[in-house]
Design a protein around this motif. Structure first.
Motif, short mmCIF file in Angstrom:
data_model
loop_
_atom_site.label_atom_id
_atom_site.label_comp_id
_atom_site.label_asym_id
_atom_site.label_seq_id
_atom_site.Cartn_x
_atom_site.Cartn_y
_atom_site.Cartn_z
N ARG A 239 0.83 -1.21 0.00
CA ARG A 239 0.00 0.00 0.00
C ARG A 239 0.87 1.26 0.00
O ARG A 239 0.62 2.19 -0.77
CB ARG A 239 -0.93 0.00 1.21
CG ARG A 239 -1.86 1.21 1.26
CD ARG A 239 -2.69 1.23 2.53
NE ARG A 239 -1.86 1.44 3.70
CZ ARG A 239 -1.89 0.68 4.79
NH1 ARG A 239 -2.70 -0.36 4.87
NH2 ARG A 239 -1.11 0.95 5.83
N ASP A 240 1.89 1.28 0.85
CA ASP A 240 2.75 2.46 0.93
C ASP A 240 3.47 2.69 -0.39
O ASP A 240 3.64 3.84 -0.83
CB ASP A 240 3.76 2.29 2.07
CG ASP A 240 3.10 2.33 3.44
OD1 ASP A 240 1.93 2.74 3.52
OD2 ASP A 240 3.76 1.93 4.42
N TYR A 241 3.90 1.61 -1.03
CA TYR A 241 4.57 1.75 -2.33
C TYR A 241 3.62 2.34 -3.37
O TYR A 241 3.98 3.27 -4.11
CB TYR A 241 5.09 0.40 -2.79
CG TYR A 241 5.58 0.40 -4.23
CD1 TYR A 241 6.83 0.92 -4.56
CD2 TYR A 241 4.77 -0.09 -5.25
CE1 TYR A 241 7.27 0.94 -5.88
CE2 TYR A 241 5.20 -0.07 -6.57
CZ TYR A 241 6.45 0.45 -6.88
OH TYR A 241 6.87 0.47 -8.19
N VAL A 243 0.91 4.13 -2.90
CA VAL A 243 0.61 5.53 -2.59
C VAL A 243 1.78 6.42 -2.97
O VAL A 243 1.60 7.53 -3.50
CB VAL A 243 0.28 5.68 -1.09
CG1 VAL A 243 0.21 7.15 -0.70
CG2 VAL A 243 -1.05 4.99 -0.78
N ASP A 244 3.00 5.94 -2.74
CA ASP A 244 4.19 6.72 -3.08
C ASP A 244 4.29 6.94 -4.59
O ASP A 244 4.65 8.03 -5.05
CB ASP A 244 5.44 6.01 -2.56
CG ASP A 244 6.71 6.81 -2.79
OD1 ASP A 244 6.77 7.97 -2.32
OD2 ASP A 244 7.63 6.30 -3.45
N VAL A 245 3.95 5.91 -5.37
CA VAL A 245 4.09 5.99 -6.83
C VAL A 245 2.90 6.69 -7.48
O VAL A 245 3.06 7.54 -8.36
CB VAL A 245 4.27 4.58 -7.43
CG1 VAL A 245 4.25 4.64 -8.96
CG2 VAL A 245 5.57 3.96 -6.94
N TYR A 246 1.67 6.35 -7.02
CA TYR A 246 0.47 6.82 -7.71
C TYR A 246 -0.33 7.86 -6.92
O TYR A 246 -1.30 8.41 -7.46
CB TYR A 246 -0.45 5.63 -8.02
CG TYR A 246 0.18 4.62 -8.94
CD1 TYR A 246 0.28 4.87 -10.30
CD2 TYR A 246 0.70 3.43 -8.45
CE1 TYR A 246 0.88 3.95 -11.16
CE2 TYR A 246 1.29 2.50 -9.29
CZ TYR A 246 1.39 2.77 -10.64
OH TYR A 246 1.98 1.85 -11.48
N GLY A 247 0.04 8.09 -5.67
CA GLY A 247 -0.71 9.02 -4.85
C GLY A 247 -1.86 8.32 -4.15
O GLY A 247 -2.26 7.21 -4.53
N PRO A 248 -2.45 8.96 -3.13
CA PRO A 248 -3.52 8.31 -2.35
C PRO A 248 -4.77 8.00 -3.18
O PRO A 248 -5.54 7.11 -2.81
CB PRO A 248 -3.82 9.33 -1.25
CG PRO A 248 -3.28 10.63 -1.75
CD PRO A 248 -2.10 10.28 -2.61
#
Length: 326
Positions: A239-241, A243-248
Motif C-alpha cells: 500500500r505504501d509503495y 501511494v508513493d508511486v500513484y498518490g492516495p
C-alpha cells in the motif's frame, strides 16, 4: 448421504459445511446433479452452501454441465477485481491471488448492479495443503457487528472507488471490452460515476447499500465488500509503495462509508473479525463441487501449497431494489 453441520446453539456458527456424498454415482456428474437437484437446492436454502463430494469432475466442461443440470443460469462477469482465465463463456478460473496470502471474505460482485445469486465452485485439482474455500453466513456476521457500526452503514451505505491503470485489472478486462463508449453505457446503466484520465486510465466510484434483505427469505444480510476492498486490507508495504508511486487516489481500489468518510483500521478489523468468527470450511478433494448462496454467504480462500485448480461459475443474477445508491 448428508453430513450436516453442528453448532453450539441456534445462533452459533456451524463448524463444518454440510456435505452431500455421491457415493459411487453411475453416469456423469451432470446426471447425478439432475437427479438430486431439488435436494441440493434444499440444502443450500437451509445452510447457505453445500459441498457435493464424490462426483469426480475433471474439467471445466464437466463443471459447466453440472451447473446446467442444477438449473444455474450462468452470467458474464463484469467489474472483476482480480484477473481470471476464461475457460468458456461464463466458466472462469478462480481469481489469481498469491498462494501464500489469504483472500479475505467477500460476496462476489456485491458492488455490481447485478449480483450473482449462486456460485458453483469445482475443484479439478486439490492443493497439497491449505487452500480451503471458506464461507461465512452474513446473517450471523450482521448479528455479531456492533449496532452503531451497522446503523452507520445502513444509513450511508458504502463507497467503492477504483482506479484502472497498469496495476491491477485493466479496464478492458474488467468490462470485457476495449470500446470506451461501451464502458460509458455500462457505467450509466449500472450506477457508476466514471472519469477517463490521461494515459488510458479510468476512475470509477459507486455507492451501494451495505445491508439488504435476502430476496427469498427477507432476512437482512451484510452484503458488501467494504472491508475486503479497503486499503487497510492490503499488505502495508505494498500500500505504501502504491501511494508513493500513484498518490492516495491512485490505489487500484479503496472503500469508505457512503458519505466518503474513510474507514478506520478498527472498523475494518471489526468486520473481518466477525467474518472469521462465522467462518466454516471443508478441505477440498479433487472432483468436489461447492454450491454457495452468494447473497447469504461470503467466501474466502486460505493460503495453500501445491497446485490448486478451482473453476468458478457465477449464476442466477439478482437486482436488488435500493442497492444502487445515488
Amino acid at each position: 448421504m448428508v453430513e450436516g453441520p453442528t453448532g453450539a446453539g441456534p445462533d452459533a456458527p456451524a463448524r463444518a459445511l454440510p456435505v452431500l456424498s455421491a457415493g459411487s454415482p453411475t453416469g456423469s456428474a451432470a446426471d447425478w446433479a439432475a437427479r438430486r437437484r431439488d435436494e441440493v437446492h434444499t440444502l443450500v436454502a437451509e445452510y447457505g452452501a453445500v459441498l457435493l463430494r464424490g462426483l469426480g469432475v475433471r474439467s471445466p466442461a464437466e463443471v459447466a454441465e453440472a451447473a446446467a443440470a442444477l438449473g444455474i443460469e450462468q452470467m458474464t462477469e463484469r467489474e472483476r477485481f482480480a484477473p481470471r482465465r476464461s475457460h468458456a463463456p461464463g466458466v472462469y478460473s478462480s481469481s489469481a491471488w498469491p498462494a501464500d496470502e489469504p483472500m479475505c471474505m467477500h460476496h462476489e460482485l456485491s458492488y455490481a448492479a447485478e449480483v450473482p445469486g449462486l456460485i458453483l465452485f469445482g475443484c479439478l485439482t486439490a492443493p497439497t495443503s491449505g487452500g480451503l474455500t471458506r464461507v461465512a453466513d452474513s446473517q450471523q456476521v450482521l448479528r455479531m457487528l456492533p449496532p452503531e457500526l451497522v446503523a452507520r452503514f445502513e444509513r450511508d451505505g458504502w463507497l467503492l472507488t477504483r482506479m484502472y491503470h497498469e496495476i491491477g485489472v485493466p479496464w478492458q478486462e474488467a468490462f470485457g471490452t476495449g470500446d470506451r463508449a461501451a464502458v460509458d453505457a455500462y457505467c450509466a446503466a449500472a450506477g457508476l460515476d466514471h472519469e477517463w484520465l490521461p494515459d488510458d486510465r479510468l476512475r470509477t466510484r459507486q455507492r451501494r447499500a451495505a445491508v439488504l434483505p435476502h430476496p427469498r427469505t427477507g432476512v437482512p444480510v451484510w452484503l458488501n465488500q467494504a472491508a475486503f476492498l479497503n486499503e487497510r486490507t492490503m499488505d502495508p508495504a505494498i500500500r505504501d509503495y502504491l501511494v508513493d508511486v500513484y498518490g492516495p487516489d491512485g490505489l487500484p481500489f479503496n472503500t469508505a462509508y457512503g458519505d466518503g468518510t474513510p474507514l478506520s483500521a478498527e472498523t475494518v478489523e471489526t468486520i473481518n473479525a466477525a467474518y472469521r468468527a462465522a467462518s466454516i470450511g471443508e478441505p477440498w478433494q479433487s472432483g468436489d463441487l461447492l454450491l454457495v448462496d452468494n447473497l447469504r454467504m461470503a467466501h474466502s480462500r486460505d493460503p495453500y501449497e501445491g497446485e490448486r485448480d478451482v473453476v468458478v461459475i457465477l449464476g442466477n443474477p439478482v437486482r436488488f431494489a435500493g442497492h444502487v445508491l445515488s
